[in-house]
Design an enzyme around this catalytic site. Sequence first.
Site, PDB file in Angstrom:
ATOM      1  N   ASP A 165      -1.137  -4.526  -4.848  1.00 32.97           N
ATOM      2  CA  ASP A 165      -1.240  -5.373  -3.657  1.00 32.97           C
ATOM      3  C   ASP A 165      -2.635  -5.966  -3.489  1.00 32.97           C
ATOM      4  O   ASP A 165      -2.781  -7.142  -3.132  1.00 32.97           O
ATOM      5  CB  ASP A 165      -0.872  -4.572  -2.408  1.00 32.97           C
ATOM      6  CG  ASP A 165       0.604  -4.230  -2.345  1.00 32.97           C
ATOM      7  OD1 ASP A 165       1.385  -4.814  -3.127  1.00 32.97           O
ATOM      8  OD2 ASP A 165       0.984  -3.379  -1.517  1.00 32.97           O
ATOM      9  N   THR A 185       1.393   2.775  -4.086  1.00 32.06           N
ATOM     10  CA  THR A 185       2.383   3.499  -4.887  1.00 32.06           C
ATOM     11  C   THR A 185       3.213   2.521  -5.707  1.00 32.06           C
ATOM     12  O   THR A 185       3.273   1.324  -5.416  1.00 32.06           O
ATOM     13  CB  THR A 185       3.319   4.345  -3.997  1.00 32.06           C
ATOM     14  OG1 THR A 185       4.092   3.478  -3.151  1.00 32.06           O
ATOM     15  CG2 THR A 185       2.536   5.327  -3.150  1.00 32.06           C
ATOM     16  N   ALA A 228       8.528 -18.411   3.127  1.00 31.17           N
ATOM     17  CA  ALA A 228       8.876 -17.631   1.943  1.00 31.17           C
ATOM     18  C   ALA A 228       8.211 -18.228   0.704  1.00 31.17           C
ATOM     19  O   ALA A 228       7.946 -19.433   0.634  1.00 31.17           O
ATOM     20  CB  ALA A 228      10.389 -17.613   1.770  1.00 31.17           C
ATOM     21  N   LYS A 272      -6.748  -0.966   0.717  1.00 27.45           N
ATOM     22  CA  LYS A 272      -5.409  -0.381   0.566  1.00 27.45           C
ATOM     23  C   LYS A 272      -5.613   1.121   0.388  1.00 27.45           C
ATOM     24  O   LYS A 272      -6.002   1.584  -0.688  1.00 27.45           O
ATOM     25  CB  LYS A 272      -4.701  -0.970  -0.655  1.00 27.45           C
ATOM     26  CG  LYS A 272      -3.262  -0.481  -0.852  1.00 27.45           C
ATOM     27  CD  LYS A 272      -2.293  -1.229   0.030  1.00 27.45           C
ATOM     28  CE  LYS A 272      -0.856  -0.851  -0.300  1.00 27.45           C
ATOM     29  NZ  LYS A 272       0.118  -1.611   0.501  1.00 27.45           N
ATOM     30  N   THR A 276       1.603  -7.881   2.300  1.00 23.47           N
ATOM     31  CA  THR A 276       0.500  -8.253   1.416  1.00 23.47           C
ATOM     32  C   THR A 276       0.120  -9.721   1.586  1.00 23.47           C
ATOM     33  O   THR A 276      -1.073 -10.050   1.673  1.00 23.47           O
ATOM     34  CB  THR A 276       0.871  -7.958  -0.049  1.00 23.47           C
ATOM     35  OG1 THR A 276       1.093  -6.545  -0.187  1.00 23.47           O
ATOM     36  CG2 THR A 276      -0.236  -8.380  -0.995  1.00 23.47           C
ATOM     37  N   VAL A 277       1.101 -10.601   1.658  1.00 19.21           N
ATOM     38  CA  VAL A 277       0.802 -12.024   1.869  1.00 19.21           C
ATOM     39  C   VAL A 277       0.195 -12.229   3.252  1.00 19.21           C
ATOM     40  O   VAL A 277      -0.743 -13.016   3.420  1.00 19.21           O
ATOM     41  CB  VAL A 277       2.061 -12.875   1.681  1.00 19.21           C
ATOM     42  CG1 VAL A 277       1.786 -14.342   2.024  1.00 19.21           C
ATOM     43  CG2 VAL A 277       2.557 -12.771   0.242  1.00 19.21           C
ATOM     44  N   VAL A 290       8.528  -6.715   3.769  1.00 20.71           N
ATOM     45  CA  VAL A 290       8.560  -7.706   4.852  1.00 20.71           C
ATOM     46  C   VAL A 290       7.468  -8.761   4.708  1.00 20.71           C
ATOM     47  O   VAL A 290       7.439  -9.724   5.480  1.00 20.71           O
ATOM     48  CB  VAL A 290       8.456  -7.036   6.242  1.00 20.71           C
ATOM     49  CG1 VAL A 290       9.669  -6.155   6.492  1.00 20.71           C
ATOM     50  CG2 VAL A 290       7.161  -6.242   6.386  1.00 20.71           C
ATOM     51  N   GLY A 291       6.541  -8.573   3.756  1.00 22.16           N
ATOM     52  CA  GLY A 291       5.503  -9.574   3.539  1.00 22.16           C
ATOM     53  C   GLY A 291       4.113  -9.146   3.981  1.00 22.16           C
ATOM     54  O   GLY A 291       3.270 -10.012   4.255  1.00 22.16           O
TER      55      GLY A 291
END
Length: 220
Positions: free
Chosen positions: A46, A37, A196, A33, A15-16, A12-13
């Site tokens: 990430d 995985t 996006a 983090k 990390t950004v 879903v985003g």
Amino acid sequence: MILVVTGTGTGVGKTVATAALAARAAGSVIVVKPVQTGVLPGEVGDVDDVRRLAGCEVIELVRLPDPLAPDTAARLAGVSLPTVAEHAARIVSLADVYDTVIVEGAGGLLVRLDGDGGTLLDLADSLSASVVVVVAPGLGTLNHTELTVAALRARGIEPSGLIIGARPTDPDPASRCNRDDLPRVTRVPVIAVLPADVGSIERSAFVAAVPGWFTSEALA
């Protein structure tokens, strides 16, 4: 300040969104983090993406090769994960050094982070942390977001805000309506809308664009 970033699911985003929150934070910042995985040793994870985009310090506590829930990936790898309490102790120690510690979860809120059934929800609760929920822009996100918010509130945690991740340039009707419907159905403000593909831009452009993605209801 300790801020936990969770999501309504994988992809879903988070990390950004974590990078955007880190770029926006004042003072010294570190992103943690607890479990990564699906990444082999030496591969980009990430935290590496967060460092590339935001330029802040990062730390990854555990890395596992299989793209699975942390407890499952650990079981297949034959390793024991730190307990949620051990993760919490490490994060609290970092909060003594940094002005802001941002914790990026794996998957969703109830994904198990250890072999005892401890989840990101348990970790956020034990830290008394603020929680931001990253949500998908399109169809299905209302249900997923309401379930996540309900799970937080059942534990006595009021989410600090929602971030819509990876909103397309030409949004479909669901994505357009969800911008207004998400705060209406959850009673949680949308504090940012991330376009996006911004995870692929250069750091200077990313950092310069971050303020424009956040709303007047964003966290201070």
